[in-house]
Every structure is written in C-alpha cells, then in structure tokens.
Design an enzyme around this catalytic site. Structure first.
Site, PDB file in Angstrom:
ATOM      1  N   GLN A   1       4.050 -27.178  -0.179  1.00 41.19           N
ATOM      2  CA  GLN A   1       2.728 -27.796  -0.332  1.00 41.19           C
ATOM      3  C   GLN A   1       1.627 -26.822   0.102  1.00 41.19           C
ATOM      4  O   GLN A   1       1.710 -26.190   1.148  1.00 41.19           O
ATOM      5  CB  GLN A   1       2.675 -29.092   0.513  1.00 41.19           C
ATOM      6  CG  GLN A   1       1.408 -29.905   0.357  1.00 41.19           C
ATOM      7  CD  GLN A   1       1.247 -30.541  -1.032  1.00 41.19           C
ATOM      8  OE1 GLN A   1       2.218 -30.724  -1.759  1.00 41.19           O
ATOM      9  NE2 GLN A   1       0.017 -30.851  -1.396  1.00 41.19           N
TER      10      GLN A   1
ATOM     11  N   LYS B   1       5.576 -37.677  -2.787  1.00 40.39           N
ATOM     12  CA  LYS B   1       6.468 -36.926  -3.677  1.00 40.39           C
ATOM     13  C   LYS B   1       7.936 -37.241  -3.345  1.00 40.39           C
ATOM     14  O   LYS B   1       8.754 -37.452  -4.241  1.00 40.39           O
ATOM     15  CB  LYS B   1       6.189 -35.427  -3.546  1.00 40.39           C
ATOM     16  CG  LYS B   1       4.841 -35.027  -4.163  1.00 40.39           C
ATOM     17  CD  LYS B   1       4.401 -33.592  -3.838  1.00 40.39           C
ATOM     18  CE  LYS B   1       3.047 -33.297  -4.476  1.00 40.39           C
ATOM     19  NZ  LYS B   1       2.492 -31.982  -4.151  1.00 40.39           N
TER      20      LYS B   1
ATOM     21  N   ASP C   1       6.686 -26.042  -9.170  1.00 41.26           N
ATOM     22  CA  ASP C   1       5.215 -26.005  -9.237  1.00 41.26           C
ATOM     23  C   ASP C   1       4.737 -25.089 -10.366  1.00 41.26           C
ATOM     24  O   ASP C   1       3.550 -25.102 -10.704  1.00 41.26           O
ATOM     25  CB  ASP C   1       4.651 -25.432  -7.923  1.00 41.26           C
ATOM     26  CG  ASP C   1       4.124 -26.508  -6.993  1.00 41.26           C
ATOM     27  OD1 ASP C   1       3.596 -27.512  -7.491  1.00 41.26           O
ATOM     28  OD2 ASP C   1       4.241 -26.317  -5.769  1.00 41.26           O
TER      29      ASP C   1
HETATM   30  N1  GUN Z   1      -1.792 -28.790  -3.251  1.00 43.65           N
HETATM   31  C1  GUN Z   1      -2.593 -29.441  -4.117  1.00 43.65           C
HETATM   32  N2  GUN Z   1      -1.984 -29.580  -5.329  1.00 43.65           N
HETATM   33  C2  GUN Z   1      -0.776 -28.985  -5.214  1.00 43.65           C
HETATM   34  C3  GUN Z   1       0.299 -28.798  -6.124  1.00 43.65           C
HETATM   35  O1  GUN Z   1       0.277 -29.186  -7.297  1.00 43.65           O
HETATM   36  N3  GUN Z   1       1.389 -28.142  -5.607  1.00 43.65           N
HETATM   37  C4  GUN Z   1       1.427 -27.674  -4.331  1.00 43.65           C
HETATM   38  N4  GUN Z   1       2.525 -27.039  -3.947  1.00 43.65           N
HETATM   39  N5  GUN Z   1       0.444 -27.840  -3.473  1.00 43.65           N
HETATM   40  C5  GUN Z   1      -0.654 -28.489  -3.903  1.00 43.65           C
END
Ligand code: GUN
Length: 299
Positions: free
Chosen positions: A97, A53, A120
């Site tokens: 995350q 990311k 998110d």
């Molecule tokens: N863990 C798995 N997918 C995601 C996501 O889209 N966002 C976040 N913050 N954590 C994740």
C-alpha cells in the site's frame, strides 16, 4: 440530467463474476488465489483501505492476508518480506500500500515485486507492457486497479466501443491513476489530453471533453462550468474535508452538486470508483493465479 453511476452495484456484480471464476479455478486446478497486502505504519485511511482489500478477497474466495509492518521498518527489511512472497507458490499477488513512509525507497520496493505477482501493475515491466500494448485491455496483463475499475465503469455506462474518437481529458498525472488511465483511454481510441497543476486554463480544456477523469486530490476542483453538457465524469478523488459542524466527510475532486446537473453521467464519492478499485485488485489476483497454469515454472 445526470445518470449517477452506482460503483457499489457495479463492483458487487464484478465480484460475483470473479467469485464464480475463483471457484471454477479451484475446482479445475486445486489453486486458491493468494494475495498478500502489505501495509507499513499506522495511517488511518491506508489501514482502512487495506482492511477492505483483505475482507473483499475473503468474500470472493481469495486467500487475502494482511501483512502489517512497523512504521520504522527499513527498506531492506521490507524487501526481504517481498522476496519471501516472490518465492512462495501459494502467493499469486503482492500489493504494497502506498504511500510508504519517506525513509522507505518506493522505487526499489516496487521493482522487487515479481512482475507476474505485481497485482498493482506498478513494476516497470508491467508499466512498459501497458504503454507498448496495442490493446492494453486484452486481458493478458496486470493493469493498475483504479484505471482498470474506471474503464469497466465507463464500459458499463457508455460501452467501450463507443469510446472510439471521443475526446477524453485526464486531470492528474500520477503513476497510480493519471498516467495509466490516459494509456487505457488511448488504447480505446480516445483522443486523450492529460492536464495537471501547471496547465493553463484547465476548465477550457475540460469543456471540449466527452469524458473527464478527475484524479488530483483537490476537493471540488471541477465545477459545473468545466463540463460539456452530456459528458461522462469519473471522479477518482477521495478527500476528507471538515464539515461546518466540525465533523468530517468524504468528497471527490468534482463538485458533485454543480456537475450533476450538466453531465450525462457522473460517479459519486463515496460509492463510485472506490469499490471498483478493490474489485479490480481481485480481478488481477485471479488473472495472476490463472497465469501460473499457463507457465507453471513461474508460479
Ligand atoms: N494508494 C492509493 N491507491 C493505491 C493503489 O491502487 N495501490 C497501492 N498499492 N497503493 C495505493
């Protein structure tokens, strides 16, 4: 029969578009979108996702900094970090995350991120916005990145207008994918069924579907005889499985070889939905940065 959907190519095209818009925003307003990706602990898969990311952010011109916190960080310490970013005008997007270690209060964490920086789309304000919107894809809101990426893939493959009246089945009911995915498909005028681990005869439910989204984390669950010939199959699963020679490989929730011969279109794993999730995050960060121009007091 299948048209294999190339998520890497779609994500690359989307990122090129976003990079152009980021450059345009900087030229017009002097704003460089800022993203902070917070990771707690040392889970290798999560660490690899957040590194990706942050790297892709740099590639599209976003200031995407990784914030690595110790496994033992307390909820209050994490909330203090988030509050600092909420107050920082150079930060437009904050992502924590998931999953977090069990001692950290995920609900408090997600509620502390300012809704306008919640790239998110997990804050209750944004969840409520998604579920109450007539057209959730109207471009004004921050939507969860994976469902957003899936909708873009579906649009590029089938055309979003063609979704109207289609039968869609979403397998899984997570807050991250299943629930928001169902809301977006409903917004696109699909008839949506949400099925899960307690559903009786999930195969029969899927067999009626024009679109199947698999997001349960069960390797190879969806078999060829679950799928109506010609249906579109979007595989959100990312499962690490052991190979016979003792190695590891990534597989989805769909048995690709079995389903590819039946479906009209299918996403592979890897190289399907995964890259679109990351591109979706970049899109949301750009959207959040642009929104500060419309309401400077909230920047
Ligand atoms: N863990 C798995 N997918 C995601 C996501 O889209 N966002 C976040 N913050 N954590 C994740």
């Amino acid at each position: 029969m299948s048209n294999v959907i190339d998520g890497r190519a779609s994500a690359a095209g989307w990122q090129t578009e976003i990079a152009g818009e980021v450059a345009d925003l900087r030229e017009r307003s002097g704003i460089t979108p800022g993203l902070r990706v917070i990771i707690v602990g040392n889970d290798p898969a999560s660490r690899s996702y957040v590194r990706r990311k942050s790297r892709v952010a740099g590639e599209v011109g976003i200031d995407g900094q990784l914030v690595e916190l110790d496994e033992n960080v307390t909820t209050d310490e994490l909330l203090t970090v988030i509050s600092g970013f909420n107050e920082d005008a150079a930060v437009h997007g904050i992502l924590v995350q998931l999953p977090l270690p069990p001692h950290v209060d995920e609900v408090r964490v997600l509620r502390t991120i300012a809704p306008e920086k919640d790239v998110d789309g997990f804050h209750p304000v944004n969840v409520g916005g998604l579920f109450s919107a007539r057209d959730p894809m109207d471009g004004t809101r921050l939507l969860p990145c994976t469902p957003l990426g899936c909708m873009r893939l579906i649009d590029e493959t089938l055309g979003v207008d063609s979704l109207s009246g289609k039968e869609a089945v979403v397998i899984g009911r997570s807050n991250i994918v299943g629930k928001p995915m169902a809301a977006l498909l409903l917004g696109a005028n699909c008839s949506v069924s949400q099925i899960h681990s307690r559903t009786v005869d999930p195969a029969a439910r899927c067999r009626d579907a024009d679109i199947v989204i698999a997001a349960v984390g069960r390797p190879g669950l969806v078999d060829g005889d679950w799928i109506k010939p010609g249906a579109a199959v979007i595989d959100v699963g990312i499962n690490r499985v052991q190979t016979p020679d003792g190695g590891k490989r990534l597989v989805g929730d769909v048995d690709f070889d079995a389903v590819a011969g039946v479906a009209g279109a299918i996403t592979p794993v890897p190289g399907g939905v995964g890259p679109m999730t990351v591109a979706g995050l970049m899109f949301n960060t750009l959207t959040a940065a642009r929104a500060t121009l419309q309401s400077p007091e909230s920047s």
